[in-house]
Design a protein around this motif. Sequence first.
Motif, PDB file in Angstrom:
ATOM      1  N   ASP A 129      -4.257  -5.148  21.113  1.00  9.11           N
ATOM      2  CA  ASP A 129      -4.197  -5.333  19.655  1.00  9.11           C
ATOM      3  C   ASP A 129      -2.748  -5.542  19.212  1.00  9.11           C
ATOM      4  O   ASP A 129      -2.464  -6.406  18.370  1.00  9.11           O
ATOM      5  CB  ASP A 129      -4.792  -4.130  18.919  1.00  9.11           C
ATOM      6  CG  ASP A 129      -6.296  -4.017  19.091  1.00  9.11           C
ATOM      7  OD1 ASP A 129      -6.932  -4.991  19.550  1.00  9.11           O
ATOM      8  OD2 ASP A 129      -6.839  -2.934  18.762  1.00  9.11           O
ATOM      9  N   TRP A 130      -1.832  -4.747  19.770  1.00 11.71           N
ATOM     10  CA  TRP A 130      -0.412  -4.892  19.444  1.00 11.71           C
ATOM     11  C   TRP A 130       0.082  -6.286  19.826  1.00 11.71           C
ATOM     12  O   TRP A 130       0.774  -6.936  19.049  1.00 11.71           O
ATOM     13  CB  TRP A 130       0.398  -3.815  20.170  1.00 11.71           C
ATOM     14  CG  TRP A 130       1.875  -3.975  20.015  1.00 11.71           C
ATOM     15  CD1 TRP A 130       2.647  -3.567  18.967  1.00 11.71           C
ATOM     16  CD2 TRP A 130       2.769  -4.614  20.931  1.00 11.71           C
ATOM     17  NE1 TRP A 130       3.959  -3.908  19.180  1.00 11.71           N
ATOM     18  CE2 TRP A 130       4.066  -4.549  20.379  1.00 11.71           C
ATOM     19  CE3 TRP A 130       2.587  -5.228  22.171  1.00 11.71           C
ATOM     20  CZ2 TRP A 130       5.170  -5.081  21.025  1.00 11.71           C
ATOM     21  CZ3 TRP A 130       3.702  -5.755  22.812  1.00 11.71           C
ATOM     22  CH2 TRP A 130       4.970  -5.680  22.236  1.00 11.71           C
ATOM     23  N   TYR A 131      -0.283  -6.731  21.015  1.00 12.44           N
ATOM     24  CA  TYR A 131       0.126  -8.064  21.468  1.00 12.44           C
ATOM     25  C   TYR A 131      -0.354  -9.139  20.498  1.00 12.44           C
ATOM     26  O   TYR A 131       0.407 -10.031  20.118  1.00 12.44           O
ATOM     27  CB  TYR A 131      -0.397  -8.341  22.882  1.00 12.44           C
ATOM     28  CG  TYR A 131      -0.253  -9.793  23.267  1.00 12.44           C
ATOM     29  CD1 TYR A 131       1.002 -10.327  23.551  1.00 12.44           C
ATOM     30  CD2 TYR A 131      -1.349 -10.641  23.295  1.00 12.44           C
ATOM     31  CE1 TYR A 131       1.151 -11.664  23.867  1.00 12.44           C
ATOM     32  CE2 TYR A 131      -1.213 -11.975  23.616  1.00 12.44           C
ATOM     33  CZ  TYR A 131       0.036 -12.484  23.898  1.00 12.44           C
ATOM     34  OH  TYR A 131       0.184 -13.816  24.190  1.00 12.44           O
ATOM     35  N   GLU A 132      -1.618  -9.071  20.088  1.00 16.59           N
ATOM     36  CA  GLU A 132      -2.166 -10.072  19.164  1.00 16.59           C
ATOM     37  C   GLU A 132      -1.409 -10.074  17.844  1.00 16.59           C
ATOM     38  O   GLU A 132      -1.140 -11.134  17.269  1.00 16.59           O
ATOM     39  CB  GLU A 132      -3.664  -9.836  18.924  1.00 16.59           C
ATOM     40  CG  GLU A 132      -4.532 -10.098  20.133  1.00 16.59           C
ATOM     41  CD  GLU A 132      -4.552 -11.556  20.587  1.00 16.59           C
ATOM     42  OE1 GLU A 132      -4.274 -12.469  19.771  1.00 16.59           O
ATOM     43  OE2 GLU A 132      -4.826 -11.783  21.778  1.00 16.59           O
ATOM     44  N   GLN A 133      -1.042  -8.897  17.359  1.00 16.20           N
ATOM     45  CA  GLN A 133      -0.288  -8.815  16.106  1.00 16.20           C
ATOM     46  C   GLN A 133       1.118  -9.392  16.268  1.00 16.20           C
ATOM     47  O   GLN A 133       1.578 -10.166  15.438  1.00 16.20           O
ATOM     48  CB  GLN A 133      -0.195  -7.367  15.636  1.00 16.20           C
ATOM     49  CG  GLN A 133      -1.505  -6.780  15.176  1.00 16.20           C
ATOM     50  CD  GLN A 133      -1.361  -5.305  14.870  1.00 16.20           C
ATOM     51  OE1 GLN A 133      -0.310  -4.851  14.427  1.00 16.20           O
ATOM     52  NE2 GLN A 133      -2.432  -4.546  15.107  1.00 16.20           N
ATOM     53  N   VAL A 134       1.781  -9.015  17.336  1.00 16.55           N
ATOM     54  CA  VAL A 134       3.163  -9.438  17.553  1.00 16.55           C
ATOM     55  C   VAL A 134       3.253 -10.939  17.782  1.00 16.55           C
ATOM     56  O   VAL A 134       4.128 -11.603  17.230  1.00 16.55           O
ATOM     57  CB  VAL A 134       3.797  -8.656  18.727  1.00 16.55           C
ATOM     58  CG1 VAL A 134       5.117  -9.262  19.154  1.00 16.55           C
ATOM     59  CG2 VAL A 134       3.997  -7.203  18.330  1.00 16.55           C
ATOM     60  N   LYS A 135       2.337 -11.502  18.557  1.00 17.39           N
ATOM     61  CA  LYS A 135       2.433 -12.932  18.854  1.00 17.39           C
ATOM     62  C   LYS A 135       2.191 -13.799  17.628  1.00 17.39           C
ATOM     63  O   LYS A 135       2.596 -14.951  17.603  1.00 17.39           O
ATOM     64  CB  LYS A 135       1.506 -13.334  19.998  1.00 17.39           C
ATOM     65  CG  LYS A 135       0.088 -13.595  19.618  1.00 17.39           C
ATOM     66  CD  LYS A 135      -0.664 -14.204  20.771  1.00 17.39           C
ATOM     67  CE  LYS A 135      -2.009 -14.682  20.279  1.00 17.39           C
ATOM     68  NZ  LYS A 135      -2.771 -15.343  21.256  1.00 17.39           N
ATOM     69  N   SER A 136       1.558 -13.233  16.600  1.00 21.16           N
ATOM     70  CA  SER A 136       1.311 -14.014  15.389  1.00 21.16           C
ATOM     71  C   SER A 136       2.483 -13.977  14.408  1.00 21.16           C
ATOM     72  O   SER A 136       2.466 -14.693  13.409  1.00 21.16           O
ATOM     73  CB  SER A 136       0.031 -13.529  14.697  1.00 21.16           C
ATOM     74  OG  SER A 136       0.215 -12.224  14.190  1.00 21.16           O
TER      75      SER A 136
END
Length: 158
Positions: A129-136
Motif C-alpha cells: 500500500d505504501w509503495y502504491e501511494q509513493v509511486k503516485s
Amino acid sequence: MGSIWGVNRSVSQIHALLYISDRPLTAEDIAEQLGIARSNVSVSLKELMGWQLIRRVHTMGDRRDFFKADADLWDILIKVADGRKKRELDPTIDMLVGAAAACKQDGETPADVKRRIAEMHRFVSTMTDWYEQVKSLPRATLLKLLGLGAKVAKVVSG
C-alpha cells in the motif's frame, strides 16, 4: 546487477546494450555485438518487452524489427518495481489471505502461528500500500523526499 536481482544474464546484457545504444538495434545486431545465439536474443527480447523495459520500433524503408530501451531511469525503476510486486508480492498476499482463512477454520493451528501469519499479511499489505501511494507522487516530490533521507524521520516524529 541483473544477475544479482535474479535476472537471466543475457536478458541483462541485452537491456544494458539497448540502454546505452544511441540508436535502435535489430535482434541480429544484438546477437552479433554480444556474441549470443539469435534464439536466446529472441527469448530475451520477449521477456524485456513483457517487463515493458524495451519496445519494438520501425525504421522507414526497413522491414526488420528494431528495439529500443526506455532511457528514463525513474520509469525503469517503476516498471521493475511494479513487475516484481505483481509477480512476487501480490501472490504472497493472496497466499497469506488463504493461509489465514485456513487457520481460522483449523482448530489445531497454534495461536502463535495464526498471529505470525496475520502479522506477515499486515506487514506485506502495508508495504505494498505504501509503495502504491509513493509511486503516485509527482516525480519532483519523490526526488525531494529521497533527498531528505533520514531527516524525514524528524518531521514524522514531530
